[in-house]
Design a protein around this motif. Sequence first.
Motif, PDB file in Angstrom:
ATOM      1  N   LYS A  74       0.792  -1.192  -0.370  1.00 38.68           N
ATOM      2  CA  LYS A  74       0.035   0.083   0.070  1.00 38.68           C
ATOM      3  C   LYS A  74       1.196   1.579   0.045  1.00 38.68           C
ATOM      4  O   LYS A  74       0.376   1.858  -0.973  1.00 38.68           O
ATOM      5  CB  LYS A  74      -0.832  -0.225   1.198  1.00 38.68           C
ATOM      6  N   PHE A  84      -4.676   4.041 -17.664  1.00 39.36           N
ATOM      7  CA  PHE A  84      -4.927   2.968 -17.689  1.00 39.36           C
ATOM      8  C   PHE A  84      -5.134   3.377 -19.694  1.00 39.36           C
ATOM      9  O   PHE A  84      -5.610   4.213 -19.246  1.00 39.36           O
ATOM     10  CB  PHE A  84      -6.162   2.248 -17.062  1.00 39.36           C
ATOM     11  N   ALA A  88     -10.165   4.545 -17.106  1.00 33.45           N
ATOM     12  CA  ALA A  88     -10.585   3.872 -15.830  1.00 33.45           C
ATOM     13  C   ALA A  88     -10.900   4.865 -15.261  1.00 33.45           C
ATOM     14  O   ALA A  88     -10.506   5.351 -13.625  1.00 33.45           O
ATOM     15  CB  ALA A  88      -9.584   3.299 -15.364  1.00 33.45           C
ATOM     16  N   LEU A  89     -11.456   6.155 -15.612  1.00 29.31           N
ATOM     17  CA  LEU A  89     -12.202   6.797 -14.453  1.00 29.31           C
ATOM     18  C   LEU A  89     -12.928   6.396 -13.824  1.00 29.31           C
ATOM     19  O   LEU A  89     -13.860   5.777 -14.674  1.00 29.31           O
ATOM     20  CB  LEU A  89     -12.609   8.825 -15.297  1.00 29.31           C
ATOM     21  N   PHE A  90     -13.576   7.281 -12.573  1.00 28.03           N
ATOM     22  CA  PHE A  90     -14.638   6.700 -12.026  1.00 28.03           C
ATOM     23  C   PHE A  90     -15.254   7.121 -12.640  1.00 28.03           C
ATOM     24  O   PHE A  90     -15.959   8.253 -12.108  1.00 28.03           O
ATOM     25  CB  PHE A  90     -14.340   6.801 -10.502  1.00 28.03           C
ATOM     26  N   SER A 104      -7.748  12.665  -1.325  1.00 25.02           N
ATOM     27  CA  SER A 104      -9.651  12.726  -0.365  1.00 25.02           C
ATOM     28  C   SER A 104      -8.721  11.169   1.092  1.00 25.02           C
ATOM     29  O   SER A 104      -9.495  11.571   1.963  1.00 25.02           O
ATOM     30  CB  SER A 104     -10.132  12.801  -0.639  1.00 25.02           C
ATOM     31  N   MET A 105      -8.556  10.880  -0.315  1.00 30.17           N
ATOM     32  CA  MET A 105      -8.459   8.919   0.512  1.00 30.17           C
ATOM     33  C   MET A 105      -7.297   9.063   1.628  1.00 30.17           C
ATOM     34  O   MET A 105      -7.358   8.655   3.169  1.00 30.17           O
ATOM     35  CB  MET A 105      -8.046   8.020   0.209  1.00 30.17           C
ATOM     36  N   PHE A 106      -5.843   9.883   1.494  1.00 27.90           N
ATOM     37  CA  PHE A 106      -4.371   9.496   1.730  1.00 27.90           C
ATOM     38  C   PHE A 106      -3.824  10.819   2.127  1.00 27.90           C
ATOM     39  O   PHE A 106      -3.493  10.526   3.471  1.00 27.90           O
ATOM     40  CB  PHE A 106      -3.850   8.978   1.142  1.00 27.90           C
ATOM     41  N   ARG A 150      -4.794  12.751 -12.743  1.00 28.57           N
ATOM     42  CA  ARG A 150      -5.245  12.227 -11.372  1.00 28.57           C
ATOM     43  C   ARG A 150      -4.023  10.892 -11.106  1.00 28.57           C
ATOM     44  O   ARG A 150      -3.976  11.403 -10.214  1.00 28.57           O
ATOM     45  CB  ARG A 150      -6.622  10.575 -12.199  1.00 28.57           C
TER      46      ARG A 150
ATOM     47  N   GLU B  38      -8.678   2.741   5.239  1.00 27.36           N
ATOM     48  CA  GLU B  38      -8.616   3.467   4.620  1.00 27.36           C
ATOM     49  C   GLU B  38      -8.264   5.081   5.479  1.00 27.36           C
ATOM     50  O   GLU B  38      -7.477   5.428   5.729  1.00 27.36           O
ATOM     51  CB  GLU B  38      -7.628   3.321   3.714  1.00 27.36           C
ATOM     52  N   ASN B  39      -9.754   5.104   5.326  1.00 29.00           N
ATOM     53  CA  ASN B  39      -9.886   6.954   5.555  1.00 29.00           C
ATOM     54  C   ASN B  39     -11.347   6.581   5.924  1.00 29.00           C
ATOM     55  O   ASN B  39     -12.115   6.243   4.741  1.00 29.00           O
ATOM     56  CB  ASN B  39      -9.864   7.355   4.496  1.00 29.00           C
ATOM     57  N   ARG B  41     -13.813   9.136   6.657  1.00 30.91           N
ATOM     58  CA  ARG B  41     -14.438  10.092   6.501  1.00 30.91           C
ATOM     59  C   ARG B  41     -15.026   8.881   5.136  1.00 30.91           C
ATOM     60  O   ARG B  41     -16.066   9.240   4.461  1.00 30.91           O
ATOM     61  CB  ARG B  41     -13.489  10.933   6.059  1.00 30.91           C
ATOM     62  N   GLU B  42     -14.011   8.460   3.808  1.00 29.13           N
ATOM     63  CA  GLU B  42     -14.377   8.947   2.682  1.00 29.13           C
ATOM     64  C   GLU B  42     -15.215   7.448   2.738  1.00 29.13           C
ATOM     65  O   GLU B  42     -16.404   7.689   2.155  1.00 29.13           O
ATOM     66  CB  GLU B  42     -13.180   8.170   1.584  1.00 29.13           C
ATOM     67  N   TYR B  43     -15.174   6.336   3.502  1.00 33.76           N
ATOM     68  CA  TYR B  43     -16.429   5.843   3.340  1.00 33.76           C
ATOM     69  C   TYR B  43     -17.162   5.695   3.969  1.00 33.76           C
ATOM     70  O   TYR B  43     -18.290   5.728   3.774  1.00 33.76           O
ATOM     71  CB  TYR B  43     -15.701   4.592   4.611  1.00 33.76           C
ATOM     72  N   LYS B  45     -18.661   8.656   3.727  1.00 32.10           N
ATOM     73  CA  LYS B  45     -19.165   9.857   1.969  1.00 32.10           C
ATOM     74  C   LYS B  45     -20.266   8.152   1.400  1.00 32.10           C
ATOM     75  O   LYS B  45     -21.067   8.516   1.168  1.00 32.10           O
ATOM     76  CB  LYS B  45     -18.537  10.001   2.106  1.00 32.10           C
ATOM     77  N   ARG B  49     -23.953   7.594   0.272  1.00 32.42           N
ATOM     78  CA  ARG B  49     -24.129   7.471  -1.338  1.00 32.42           C
ATOM     79  C   ARG B  49     -25.202   6.060  -0.979  1.00 32.42           C
ATOM     80  O   ARG B  49     -26.321   5.967  -2.175  1.00 32.42           O
ATOM     81  CB  ARG B  49     -22.713   7.112  -2.083  1.00 32.42           C
ATOM     82  N   GLN B 132     -12.051   0.165 -13.296  1.00 26.76           N
ATOM     83  CA  GLN B 132     -11.539   1.171 -12.434  1.00 26.76           C
ATOM     84  C   GLN B 132     -11.215   0.664 -11.129  1.00 26.76           C
ATOM     85  O   GLN B 132     -10.827   0.926 -10.215  1.00 26.76           O
ATOM     86  CB  GLN B 132     -13.635   1.824 -12.562  1.00 26.76           C
ATOM     87  N   TYR B 146     -13.309  -0.897   0.263  1.00 29.79           N
ATOM     88  CA  TYR B 146     -14.033   0.756  -0.261  1.00 29.79           C
ATOM     89  C   TYR B 146     -15.087   0.994  -1.043  1.00 29.79           C
ATOM     90  O   TYR B 146     -16.344   1.364  -0.486  1.00 29.79           O
ATOM     91  CB  TYR B 146     -12.818   1.753  -0.581  1.00 29.79           C
TER      92      TYR B 146
END
Lengths: 250, 262
Positions: A74, A84, A88-90, A104-106, A150, B38-39, B41-43, B45, B49, B132, B146
Amino acid sequence: MIEVNDLEKSFGDTKVLKGISTVCHEGKTNLIIGRSGAGKTVFLKSMVGLHQIDSGEIVYDGRRLGAMDDDERKDLRMEMGMVFQGNALFDSLNIEDNVTFALSMFSDMSESERLDRANFCLKRVNLENQNKKLPAELSGGMQKRVAIARAISMNPKYLFCDEPNSGLDPSTAIVIDNLLQEITQEYNITTVINTHDMNSVMEIGDHIIYIKEGKKAWEGSSDELLTTENEAIVDFVYSSELFKKIRAKL
Amino acid sequence: MPIAVQNYSYFSDMFLTTGIRDLGQYMLLLGQTFRKPENWREYYKALVREFGLLGINSLGIVAIISVFVGAVVTIQTAYNLDDPLIPDYYVAIATRESIILEFSPTMVSLILAGKVGSNIASTLGSMRVSEQIDALEVMGVNPAGYLIFPKVVSLVLFNPILITLSMFLGILGGYGAAVLGGVVSPQDFQLGLQTAFNGFYISYALIKTVVFAFLIATISSYYGYYVKGGAVQVGTNATRAVVSSSVAIILANYVLTQLLLL
Ligand SMILES: Nc1ncnc2c1ncn2[C@@H]1O[C@H](COP(=O)(O)OP(=O)(O)OP(=O)(O)O)[C@@H](O)[C@H]1O
Ligand SMILES: [Mg+2]
């Protein structure tokens, strides 16, 4: 620096990579070239650990990918950025959220800092004022640029791009090539790029690896490419009449 | 070896090995899903949803089905109990028991397995084929955690609300049908609802609901997460997700009923 030692990968009975070794240095753009279906994407995905490899070793600055536990892996991945082949965009997130996702995640950046960072990255790929759109609302080339933005959002130490400028017009393709080279040098990134765009090869190929039928058939710099007598690579690179004429004049 | 025997052993081998492999892979996926986020707050959110996507969006269908099935159960019961020796309020008791014990927890969960299960499997499946999920993984995010964890939590928390609502509306539908159709008087119906009421039935129903919600979320996620191929396989796996979660619900229903009611 990424060292790849004798990498082998097969799917079922078909062997796609048949023992590839190379070293990709930091601050250099390392280009993987080869025909469609040669195994470039499989090579790149194996390098980042998305494919389980049959044998061989991938070493990131002394850290062996195969020997890492989940946490080490990780940590390594947080130093990676990847574009990619299919972007592979969300697709449920808008452009801005796509670019800031890893932040935001890390990171512990505030929301406005993240936004600044996203805007900075989007500006570098020439894509402004599209923040609130969904990926599906952008053209293919615009999506590709979002994918690049990204990938660089976390200031990666290792950057992997699978055909970053396919589907782009020549002038945007050059902008992207130059951007990749610039950030590679500026931040001393180890950049690995899959491409079959000969323009990119000549412009930004610090180190070129030619893959043919799952093996490394040639390796060298773009200058060496101009003068090499290696038949396999000459055949591949100079397959168009125009390039043949240019080479004859050299 | 005779061909028939050969085929038999071939099929039984295939069945066993794929069955065991599926189960093993499903367990591994559960292991990946319930890791430390990992986080948070993101989970969180993502959870909000999913509440909208998987929970609130199901309110309409659950409400409509519950009202009308409640009405039909009442009318059918009244029709079958049309006997001067059986008091009218028995109709209400029977309606109450069928709704609370079986219709709301099991039938509504089956309907949700169809609606929510196919949604989960096709969403995850298309994320898989469009890479993705790989993109998340390369970023260092645990994709199973996630993507799946919030779905499981959302269903496990929200389905009991949906099922409670369904019980309420089902009985209301029955009441409406009884009164509108003049089958049972309002007084008799209310009397019936309060007669011989066993509070444990509600707990029993909610325990079932929670187990079913977990099964729907995890089984559908499993089929979506491991799609290989393209759009066609996403479709195939969405169907498999619905079929497998429905079968799992039916089996779990039997086991839980044995355990809880005997
Ligand atoms: N997941 C997979 N399962 C089975 N075979 C695969 C898989 N991925 C790739 N292959 C096979 O591996 C070979 C190399 O594919 P790869 O995608 O690496 O080609 P490529 O060099 O990236 O081509 P292109 O330039 O068209 O993108 C192909 O023959 C392909 O069929
Ligand atoms: Mg490719």
